[in-house]
Design an enzyme around this catalytic site. Structure first.
Site, PDB file in Angstrom:
ATOM      1  CE  LYS A  91      -3.892   2.226   0.383  1.00 27.25           C
ATOM      2  NZ  LYS A  91      -3.494   2.936  -0.854  1.00 27.25           N
ATOM      3  CD  GLN A 112       3.270   4.871   2.306  1.00 25.71           C
ATOM      4  OE1 GLN A 112       3.850   5.694   1.625  1.00 25.71           O
ATOM      5  NE2 GLN A 112       2.191   5.174   3.005  1.00 25.71           N
ATOM      6  CE  LYS A 115       4.035   7.741   5.567  1.00 23.69           C
ATOM      7  NZ  LYS A 115       3.700   8.643   4.426  1.00 23.69           N
ATOM      8  CE  LYS A 127       4.690   7.553  -2.135  1.00 28.17           C
ATOM      9  NZ  LYS A 127       3.982   7.982  -0.912  1.00 28.17           N
ATOM     10  N   GLY A 166      -2.707   8.324  -4.179  1.00 28.25           N
ATOM     11  CA  GLY A 166      -2.063   9.548  -4.649  1.00 28.25           C
ATOM     12  C   GLY A 166      -0.814   9.906  -3.876  1.00 28.25           C
ATOM     13  CG  ASP A 167       3.418  11.047  -2.838  1.00 27.24           C
ATOM     14  OD1 ASP A 167       3.287  10.897  -1.618  1.00 27.24           O
ATOM     15  OD2 ASP A 167       4.409  11.613  -3.326  1.00 27.24           O
ATOM     16  CB  THR A 210      -2.278  13.828   4.330  1.00 29.90           C
ATOM     17  OG1 THR A 210      -2.643  12.718   3.526  1.00 29.90           O
ATOM     18  CG2 THR A 210      -0.830  13.705   4.750  1.00 29.90           C
ATOM     19  CB  SER A 378      -5.556   4.911   1.889  1.00 27.70           C
ATOM     20  OG  SER A 378      -5.345   5.988   1.016  1.00 27.70           O
TER      21      SER A 378
HETATM   22  P1  NDP Z   1       0.733  17.937  -4.267  1.00 29.00           P
HETATM   23  O1  NDP Z   1       1.182  17.538  -5.600  1.00 29.00           O
HETATM   24  O2  NDP Z   1      -0.713  18.150  -4.007  1.00 29.00           O
HETATM   25  O3  NDP Z   1       1.493  19.246  -3.777  1.00 29.00           O
HETATM   26  C1  NDP Z   1       2.862  19.288  -3.712  1.00 29.00           C
HETATM   27  C2  NDP Z   1       3.276  20.667  -3.245  1.00 29.00           C
HETATM   28  O4  NDP Z   1       4.662  20.642  -2.943  1.00 29.00           O
HETATM   29  C3  NDP Z   1       3.099  21.722  -4.312  1.00 29.00           C
HETATM   30  O5  NDP Z   1       2.825  22.957  -3.704  1.00 29.00           O
HETATM   31  C4  NDP Z   1       4.459  21.719  -4.998  1.00 29.00           C
HETATM   32  O6  NDP Z   1       4.785  22.925  -5.667  1.00 29.00           O
HETATM   33  C5  NDP Z   1       5.361  21.521  -3.812  1.00 29.00           C
HETATM   34  N1  NDP Z   1       6.616  20.903  -4.281  1.00 29.00           N
HETATM   35  C6  NDP Z   1       6.769  19.745  -4.958  1.00 29.00           C
HETATM   36  N2  NDP Z   1       8.045  19.522  -5.247  1.00 29.00           N
HETATM   37  C7  NDP Z   1       8.716  20.568  -4.742  1.00 29.00           C
HETATM   38  C8  NDP Z   1      10.081  20.923  -4.711  1.00 29.00           C
HETATM   39  N3  NDP Z   1      11.026  20.138  -5.287  1.00 29.00           N
HETATM   40  N4  NDP Z   1      10.422  22.080  -4.069  1.00 29.00           N
HETATM   41  C9  NDP Z   1       9.454  22.861  -3.500  1.00 29.00           C
HETATM   42  N5  NDP Z   1       8.153  22.576  -3.504  1.00 29.00           N
HETATM   43  C10 NDP Z   1       7.800  21.462  -4.111  1.00 29.00           C
HETATM   44  O7  NDP Z   1       1.306  16.816  -3.290  1.00 29.00           O
HETATM   45  P2  NDP Z   1       0.862  16.434  -1.795  1.00 29.00           P
HETATM   46  O8  NDP Z   1       0.395  17.635  -1.068  1.00 29.00           O
HETATM   47  O9  NDP Z   1      -0.017  15.261  -1.876  1.00 29.00           O
HETATM   48  O10 NDP Z   1       2.256  15.934  -1.192  1.00 29.00           O
HETATM   49  C11 NDP Z   1       3.141  16.778  -0.483  1.00 29.00           C
HETATM   50  C12 NDP Z   1       4.051  15.934   0.383  1.00 29.00           C
HETATM   51  O11 NDP Z   1       3.258  15.190   1.319  1.00 29.00           O
HETATM   52  C13 NDP Z   1       4.897  14.907  -0.350  1.00 29.00           C
HETATM   53  O12 NDP Z   1       6.132  14.762   0.332  1.00 29.00           O
HETATM   54  C14 NDP Z   1       4.101  13.628  -0.204  1.00 29.00           C
HETATM   55  O13 NDP Z   1       4.922  12.484  -0.312  1.00 29.00           O
HETATM   56  C15 NDP Z   1       3.573  13.804   1.209  1.00 29.00           C
HETATM   57  N6  NDP Z   1       2.400  13.018   1.574  1.00 29.00           N
HETATM   58  C16 NDP Z   1       1.273  13.062   0.826  1.00 29.00           C
HETATM   59  C17 NDP Z   1       0.164  12.337   1.213  1.00 29.00           C
HETATM   60  C18 NDP Z   1      -1.129  12.385   0.485  1.00 29.00           C
HETATM   61  O14 NDP Z   1      -2.075  11.751   0.930  1.00 29.00           O
HETATM   62  N7  NDP Z   1      -1.253  13.135  -0.599  1.00 29.00           N
HETATM   63  C19 NDP Z   1       0.208  11.458   2.402  1.00 29.00           C
HETATM   64  C20 NDP Z   1       1.422  11.545   3.160  1.00 29.00           C
HETATM   65  C21 NDP Z   1       2.479  12.289   2.723  1.00 29.00           C
HETATM   66  P3  NDP Z   1       4.812  22.956  -7.273  1.00 29.00           P
HETATM   67  O15 NDP Z   1       3.407  23.010  -7.704  1.00 29.00           O
HETATM   68  O16 NDP Z   1       5.593  24.200  -7.589  1.00 29.00           O
HETATM   69  O17 NDP Z   1       5.536  21.715  -7.722  1.00 29.00           O
HETATM   70  O1  2IT Z   2       2.977   9.055   1.600  1.00 30.38           O
HETATM   71  C1  2IT Z   2       1.847   8.617   1.796  1.00 30.38           C
HETATM   72  O2  2IT Z   2       1.532   8.057   2.851  1.00 30.38           O
HETATM   73  C2  2IT Z   2       0.851   8.759   0.724  1.00 30.38           C
HETATM   74  N1  2IT Z   2       1.141   9.350  -0.311  1.00 30.38           N
HETATM   75  C3  2IT Z   2      -0.519   8.141   0.885  1.00 30.38           C
HETATM   76  C4  2IT Z   2      -0.499   6.700   0.497  1.00 30.38           C
HETATM   77  C5  2IT Z   2      -1.845   6.016   0.461  1.00 30.38           C
HETATM   78  O3  2IT Z   2      -1.842   4.830   0.108  1.00 30.38           O
HETATM   79  O4  2IT Z   2      -2.876   6.612   0.763  1.00 30.38           O
END
Ligand code: NDP
Ligand code: 2IT
Length: 447
Positions: A91, A112, A115, A127, A166-167, A210, A378
């Site tokens: 997952k 992961q 986590k 992943k 998603g991520d 999240t 999830s």
């Molecule tokens: P999104 O794609 O929705 O948003 C990502 C954000 O981070 C955007 O604002 C993006 O800006 C910015 N970003 C990406 N790459 C960079 C970089 N190299 N430098 C600066 N800013 C950057 O992703 P999420 O919000 O889903 O994910 C954000 C983080 O949270 C990641 O590390 C992800 O692994 C983690 N995460 C996500 C989960 C989820 O359920 N979605 C769960 C747990 C963790 P820009 O548009 O300019 O690229």
């Molecule tokens: O980093 C993370 O935990 C995620 N992007 C969510 C993974 C999931 O299976 O919901």
């Protein structure tokens, strides 16, 4: 690192995975935390658990070709790293970003495992993703990419095998296109992806999970020192899914969120960020955060995203990407009196910066624990799909809160039990690891 066995193990991982900087960074941090476990549990060493957990069960890399709007063939590289299935089906999310490579997917898959174990739900670790860059692509291009990606991924996943989500770069739109393609090929409507749209098996609260979970975790961490979000100033990096809903919950808990960012720069709104404007720009228009300062009087935009850490705050929630908060930024945050830092992103804080926070008695919530709310929800989506039922927003939110509160206490307890009271990095790694380790030991080794 002092423990001889784990020191040798890390050296061997370094030898066997050269150039995988992010993966090695994640392994070093975890193995350092596990030293007290290795000392107390020679049986786990004997069962080869430490050696086995750093090697993915399966790593798949594949070609994704698709046709762009000009009729030109484009080729990207797709990945799915199925790291560990000891406690449940693989997952973990899918990341679409030009920086994606095997090292990044392996670090994310490795983290992961622990986590998902912390959530208490039966999910293994994985992943995946691709170096496809969704920025500037039309809906049609994103759809054709997602369909091509799923045409290969479909062979490796399933509701009892591996359930992606998603991520970065993958939200409801992309999951919808991928799910549609899976269903077309397999002729089944299984809950094979999470983060699905509400009309076709998605769960309420998954979008918010999240960010909300990050705030529930931070609330518990703050409470351990008699603090709360009320009237605190909060800075959150990123302006994607995690950052937006962390900002929403922090405001609901009484805080003022004054800064958000994207990879181009950050916005500062001393009056408190207006989230409806952010949602309009980021979720509906898929625009840049700079746009906010043009629409909201009194706010400002600054190029250079790491400058966000110079904004004075009580609570910092790095929620963009890995290694976005370095030692220099940590020093500024500490100097400005930050009380708590919790990681919404995966591994956003460089190791030296983590050490700086811990050495300066800043409450520090590591990603594996603090951002587990997304995957936990999830897991709840998978439960609802299996039950053929959907729970209400309030029901899912309550379970999410319970899970995040439980993770805080499990990490805190494990840290104390292993002689590192207050160190949630160590505590989360140990608590997450022990369950997976027992399962791996119990299931034996195939000779
Ligand atoms: P999104 O794609 O929705 O948003 C990502 C954000 O981070 C955007 O604002 C993006 O800006 C910015 N970003 C990406 N790459 C960079 C970089 N190299 N430098 C600066 N800013 C950057 O992703 P999420 O919000 O889903 O994910 C954000 C983080 O949270 C990641 O590390 C992800 O692994 C983690 N995460 C996500 C989960 C989820 O359920 N979605 C769960 C747990 C963790 P820009 O548009 O300019 O690229
Ligand atoms: O980093 C993370 O935990 C995620 N992007 C969510 C993974 C999931 O299976 O919901």
């Amino acid at each position: 690192m002092k423990h001889a066995y784990l020191t040798d193990l890390v050296k061997s991982v370094e030898r066997r995975n050269p150039h995988e900087d992010e993966f090695l960074q994640a392994v070093r941090e975890v193995m350092e935390s596990l030293e007290p476990v290795a000392e107390r549990r020679p049986d786990l060493i004997e069962a080869g658990v430490f050696d086995r957990i750093v090697e993915p069960e399966r790593a798949i890399s594949f070609r994704v070709s698709w046709v762009n709007d000009s009729g030109k063939v484009e080729v990207n590289r797709g990945y799915r790293v199925q790291f560990n299935s000891a406690i449940g089906p693989y997952k973990g999310g899918l990341r679409l970003h030009p920086s994606v490579n095997l090292s990044i997917i392996k670090f994310l898959g490795f983290e992961q495992i622990l986590k998902n174990s912390l959530t208490t739900l039966p999910m293994g670790g994985a992943k995946g993703g691709s170096d496809f860059d969704p920025k500037g692509k039309s809906d049609g291009e994103v759809m054709r990419f997602c369909q091509s990606f799923m045409t290969e991924l479909e062979k490796h996943i399933g509701q009892f095998t591996d359930v992606p989500a998603g991520d970065i770069g993958v939200g409801g739109r992309e999951i919808g296109y991928m799910y549609g393609q899976y269903k077309r090929i397999r002729n089944e409507t299984a809950g094979v992806l999470t983060g699905k749209g509400l009309p076709f098996g998605g769960s309420l609260v998954r979008t918010e999970a999240t960010g909300y979970g990050l705030c529930y975790f931070t609330r518990e961490m703050l409470a351990s020192r008699g603090l709360s979000f009320k009237d605190k100033t909060v800075v959150i990096s990123g302006s994607g899914n995690v950052a937006i809903y962390a900002a929403e919950k922090a405001a609901q808990l009484g805080a003022k969120v004054v800064a958000l960012s994207d990879s181009g720069g950050y916005i500062h709104d001393p009056a408190g960020i207006k989230l409806d404007v952010v949602k309009q720009i980021k979720e509906l228009e898929r625009g840049r955060i700079a746009e906010y300062s043009k629409r909201v009087a009194g706010s400002s935009y600054h190029k250079n995203c790491s400058g966000i850490w110079t904004v004075k705050c009580d609570i910092a929630l790095p929620s963009a990407t890995q290694n976005e908060l370095d030692l220099e930024s940590a020093k500024i945050l500490v100097k400005n009196g930050v009380a708590a830092v919790a990681e919404g992103a995966n591994m956003p804080t460089c190791p030296e910066a983590v050490a700086w926070f811990l050495d300066h008695q800043v409450l520090f919530g590591p990603a594996k624990a603090a951002n587990a709310g997304g995957v936990a929800t999830s897991g709840l989506e998978m439960s609802q799909n299996s039950l053929r039922l959907s729970w209400t927003f309030a029901e899912v939110d309550e379970r999410l809160d319970e899970i995040m509160t439980g993770i805080y206490h499990a990490a805190s307890k494990a840290a104390a039990e292993y002689g590192k009271a207050g160190n949630l990095v160590t505590g989360a790694n140990i608590a997450g690891f022990l369950k997976v380790a027992e399962a791996m030991k119990a299931q034996g080794i195939a000779y």
